[in-house]
Design a protein around this motif. Structure first.
Motif, short mmCIF file in Angstrom:
data_model
loop_
_atom_site.label_atom_id
_atom_site.label_comp_id
_atom_site.label_asym_id
_atom_site.label_seq_id
_atom_site.Cartn_x
_atom_site.Cartn_y
_atom_site.Cartn_z
N ILE A 128 0.79 -1.23 0.00
CA ILE A 128 0.00 0.00 0.00
C ILE A 128 0.82 1.28 0.00
N PHE A 129 2.10 1.20 0.36
CA PHE A 129 2.89 2.42 0.45
C PHE A 129 3.44 2.79 -0.93
N PRO A 130 3.44 4.08 -1.25
CA PRO A 130 4.13 4.50 -2.48
C PRO A 130 5.62 4.22 -2.38
N LEU A 186 -10.64 -0.17 4.02
CA LEU A 186 -9.50 -0.81 3.36
C LEU A 186 -9.69 -0.82 1.85
N PRO A 187 -8.82 -0.18 1.09
CA PRO A 187 -8.93 -0.23 -0.37
C PRO A 187 -8.44 -1.56 -0.92
N GLU A 188 -8.97 -1.96 -2.05
CA GLU A 188 -8.53 -3.19 -2.71
C GLU A 188 -7.26 -2.91 -3.51
N MET A 197 0.02 2.89 -6.95
CA MET A 197 -0.83 2.72 -5.78
C MET A 197 -1.52 4.02 -5.38
N THR A 198 -0.79 5.12 -5.39
CA THR A 198 -1.38 6.39 -4.98
C THR A 198 -2.49 6.83 -5.92
N GLU A 199 -2.23 6.77 -7.23
CA GLU A 199 -3.20 7.25 -8.21
C GLU A 199 -4.43 6.35 -8.32
N ARG A 200 -4.22 5.04 -8.32
CA ARG A 200 -5.31 4.10 -8.59
C ARG A 200 -6.03 3.60 -7.34
N HIS A 205 -10.28 6.36 -3.32
CA HIS A 205 -11.03 5.88 -2.16
C HIS A 205 -11.94 6.98 -1.64
N TRP A 206 -13.14 6.64 -1.19
CA TRP A 206 -14.13 7.64 -0.78
C TRP A 206 -13.66 8.50 0.39
N LEU A 207 -12.81 7.95 1.26
CA LEU A 207 -12.32 8.71 2.41
C LEU A 207 -10.90 9.19 2.22
N TRP A 208 -9.99 8.27 1.85
CA TRP A 208 -8.57 8.62 1.80
C TRP A 208 -8.26 9.59 0.68
#
Length: 219
Positions: A128-130, A186-188, A197-200, A205-208
């Motif tokens: 999940i981390f860039p 949690l995003p998929e 990861m950051t862009e897609r 994500h609705w919150l992040w």
């Protein structure tokens, strides 16, 4: 996210299951061989289920696997708690048939953990981390796991002595919280390259995505 997943991994109650396993096998008549047999059976289930998780995780995705296992583990924890609360007496003995049912529930619980929260608690934080913060972020996640493994291990015995069979309901409550967290927060990450990861993921994500808005505007 990496911190929370590592904490949740410890709060699944896997320690409670592993602690009770030798006692449950003793009630089935295995006596001195109970600890060894429980280790062999749960270890075998753990290994096979982990391999199954490796095979299916990229087919079904991370979130569906976590949610399916959360339901499975929740049912097993509640069922074990009810059985032990009802049938486990001061002699620490169970009816032979009931003990077999509990051992089956233990194996089902271990299987659910082994193909989901066990390995995915490590896989998802590694994804999940860039790229710019991946090393630092995953190091923080690993440290969080070690810290809460220590804290829960220290608190487990005293909690067990106070709650007894109720400890299974305690961990079932946490599994319910974990499942809810996965649904909403949690995003998929299935099929997403790390460099995207950051862009897609995070910006969609609705919150992040709200925390990415300022960066998006600058771009």
């Amino acid at each position: 996210m990496g911190f929370i997943l590592q904490v949740f991994q410890q709060l699944t109650g896997i320690n409670a299951i592993m602690f009770y396993a030798p006692v449950l096998f003793q009630t089935m008549g295995f006596k001195n061989d109970a600890s060894l047999l429980s280790a062999v059976i749960t270890g075998t289930v753990n290994a096979i289920s982990t391999f199954m998780g490796i095979v299916i995780v990229d087919r079904v995705g991370r979130k569906p696997l976590l949610l399916q296992a959360a339901v499975q583990m929740f049912i097993c924890q509640v069922a074990i708690g009810i059985i032990l609360l009802k049938d486990l007496h001061l002699t620490n003995s169970l009816n032979h048939t009931v003990a077999i049912v509990v051992v089956i529930l233990v194996c089902a619980y271990v299987a659910g953990f082994a193909w989901s929260w066990g390995p995915l608690g490590w896989l998802i934080p590694s994804e999940i981390f860039p790229i710019e913060t991946r090393s630092a972020g995953f190091s923080f996640a690993v440290c969080s796991n070690m810290l809460f493994t220590f804290l829960i291990a220290q608190a487990f015995l005293s909690t067990l002595c106070h709650l007894k069979a109720g400890i299974f309901f305690f961990f079932a409550m946490w599994i319910l919280i974990m499942g809810t967290f996965v649904v909403f927060f949690l995003p998929e990450t299935k099929g997403v390259p790390i460099d995207q990861m950051t862009e897609r993921v995070w910006k969609k994500h609705w919150l992040w995505a709200r925390f990415m808005a300022e960066e998006t505007n600058r771009v």
